[in-house]
Design a protein around this motif. Structure first.
Motif, short mmCIF file in Angstrom:
data_model
loop_
_atom_site.label_atom_id
_atom_site.label_comp_id
_atom_site.label_asym_id
_atom_site.label_seq_id
_atom_site.Cartn_x
_atom_site.Cartn_y
_atom_site.Cartn_z
N ALA A 308 0.82 -1.21 0.00
CA ALA A 308 0.00 0.00 0.00
C ALA A 308 0.85 1.26 0.00
O ALA A 308 0.42 2.32 -0.50
CB ALA A 308 -0.93 0.00 1.22
N ALA A 309 2.07 1.18 0.53
CA ALA A 309 2.89 2.38 0.69
C ALA A 309 3.92 2.57 -0.41
O ALA A 309 4.40 3.69 -0.61
CB ALA A 309 3.60 2.33 2.04
N LEU A 310 4.27 1.51 -1.14
CA LEU A 310 5.36 1.58 -2.10
C LEU A 310 4.89 1.17 -3.49
O LEU A 310 3.88 0.47 -3.64
CB LEU A 310 6.50 0.64 -1.66
N PRO A 311 5.61 1.57 -4.53
CA PRO A 311 5.26 1.18 -5.91
C PRO A 311 5.71 -0.25 -6.21
O PRO A 311 6.59 -0.49 -7.03
CB PRO A 311 6.00 2.21 -6.76
N ILE A 312 5.11 -1.19 -5.49
CA ILE A 312 5.48 -2.60 -5.62
C ILE A 312 4.21 -3.43 -5.71
O ILE A 312 3.10 -2.96 -5.44
CB ILE A 312 6.31 -3.09 -4.41
N ARG A 313 4.38 -4.69 -6.10
CA ARG A 313 3.29 -5.66 -6.02
C ARG A 313 3.85 -6.95 -5.43
O ARG A 313 5.01 -7.31 -5.66
CB ARG A 313 2.69 -5.93 -7.40
N VAL A 314 3.03 -7.62 -4.64
CA VAL A 314 3.42 -8.88 -4.02
C VAL A 314 2.90 -10.00 -4.90
O VAL A 314 1.69 -10.17 -5.08
CB VAL A 314 2.86 -8.99 -2.59
N GLN A 315 3.80 -10.75 -5.47
CA GLN A 315 3.46 -11.83 -6.39
C GLN A 315 3.55 -13.17 -5.66
O GLN A 315 4.59 -13.51 -5.11
CB GLN A 315 4.41 -11.81 -7.59
N ARG A 316 2.47 -13.94 -5.69
CA ARG A 316 2.44 -15.25 -5.02
C ARG A 316 2.26 -16.35 -6.07
O ARG A 316 1.18 -16.52 -6.62
CB ARG A 316 1.30 -15.30 -4.02
N LEU A 317 3.33 -17.09 -6.30
CA LEU A 317 3.23 -18.22 -7.21
C LEU A 317 2.61 -19.43 -6.52
O LEU A 317 1.85 -20.18 -7.12
CB LEU A 317 4.62 -18.58 -7.75
N THR A 318 2.97 -19.62 -5.25
CA THR A 318 2.40 -20.69 -4.43
C THR A 318 2.32 -20.16 -3.00
O THR A 318 2.73 -19.04 -2.70
CB THR A 318 3.28 -21.95 -4.44
#
Length: 331
Positions: A308-318
């Motif tokens: 929410a605070a940074l220009p990132i995304r959390v990617q979950r493969l598993t």
């Protein structure tokens, strides 16, 4: 616990290996997919190493879904005070499994065998997501961060701690005997102090909150005294630059990770000790400075706060493979 990855493996190779793993196990791949995977695997030695790492993380996560680390160790080692045996003596019962079994266990955890055995037999140790406080024989207070292992060797002449893995916060008690901390990067001498020591594969970080700590590097034998309010990183070859420190470095003792401009990559590395599986970070965003307080006991909430605070995304493969990648608005 995170399965430590070799420093030589790039984020790109790891992500490619994880993608192939998901494709080969979650779908019903045809012979062409298998052929393409085999071609990728043979392109570079790093691809094979990355693939083996992904397999180890998967196997370890599957085992830990059924059985916690501490349960395994309790059965493998006799606990202090039971049947008059110490943890080190308890290791002898484990050795009847044979050298082959120990090597296999070491490979499963992706931990060098000498460090693995040291962690098992350490006087004080913590597992994934565990923070422990204890008081040593001389009255010194000791806090262990998650995934840490320490031996204490006190005699009439000296007080000596061996840090095998992880991080410790130490508040030394007054005593006429000198107080030392040894690890693979050097020796520290506490001079009436409260300080923390964090060991990683490549370096050791020292933060001094009170008093002074003297460093002697293991290889170059450089020495330097670090006063209160200062921090430094070093390895066996030499010393880094001395920087200003804050009390945020000890926030993990309260199960909170306080970041005051901490690089995102470092924050994720520390957060990883409080969750199982792989938590990676794309180098493109690893240097982003992070401000705020993040709960260590709820790493998923911490990841949501970061996203929410940074220009990132959390990617979950598993469930066991999570990576932080650049967001759509990252520049």
């Amino acid at each position: 616990m995170i399965t430590p990855r070799p420093n030589t493996l790039s984020h790109a190779s790891l992500q490619q290996a994880a993608d192939w793993y998901v494709l080969l196990h979650d779908e019903r791949p045809d012979s062409q997919v298998h052929q393409q995977w085999q071609q990728w695997l043979e392109q570079h030695g790093e691809h094979r190493d990355a693939w083996h790492y992904v397999e180890r993380v998967s196997q370890r996560f599957g085992q830990l879904q059924q059985q916690d680390d501490s349960q395994v160790l309790r059965r493998a080692l006799v606990q202090p005070g039971r049947s008059g045996l110490t943890r080190r003596q308890g290791l002898k019962s484990l050795l009847v499994l044979g050298a082959g079994s120990l090597v296999a266990w070491s490979a499963w955890r992706s931990t060098p065998l000498p460090r693995l055995i040291a962690g098992w037999t350490a006087d004080f140790a913590t597992g994934t997501g565990e923070v422990r406080e204890t008081r040593l024989a001389d009255g010194t207070r000791l806090w262990l961060n998650a995934g840490s292992a320490v031996d204490a060797d006190f005699d009439s002449a000296v007080r000596l701690l061996h840090l095998h893995a992880g991080e410790v916060l130490i508040d030394t008690a007054p005593d006429t005997r000198p107080f030392f901390i040894d690890n693979r990067h050097g020796r520290l001498q506490a001079l009436g102090t409260r300080f923390s020591v964090r060991q990683s594969d490549g370096q050791t970080g020292l933060t001094v909150f009170d008093g002074t700590v003297e460093i002697r590097t293991a290889g170059s034998r450089q020495t330097l005294r670090i006063p209160a309010g200062q921090q430094i990183t070093f390895n066996a070859a030499g010393l880094g630059a001395v920087q200003a420190a804050t009390g945020a470095r000890e926030s993990w003792t309260r199960h909170v990770l306080a970041a005051e401009g901490m690089p995102l990559g470092q924050l994720l590395d520390e957060l990883g000790a409080f969750r199982r599986g792989h938590l990676g970070c794309n180098p493109a965003v690893a240097g982003l400075p992070v401000m705020g307080y993040f709960p260590l006991d709820d790493s998923e909430q911490s990841l949501r706060l970061l996203q929410a605070a940074l220009p990132i995304r959390v990617q979950r493969l598993t469930d066991w493979w999570v990576s932080v990648e650049p967001g759509s608005d990252h520049k």
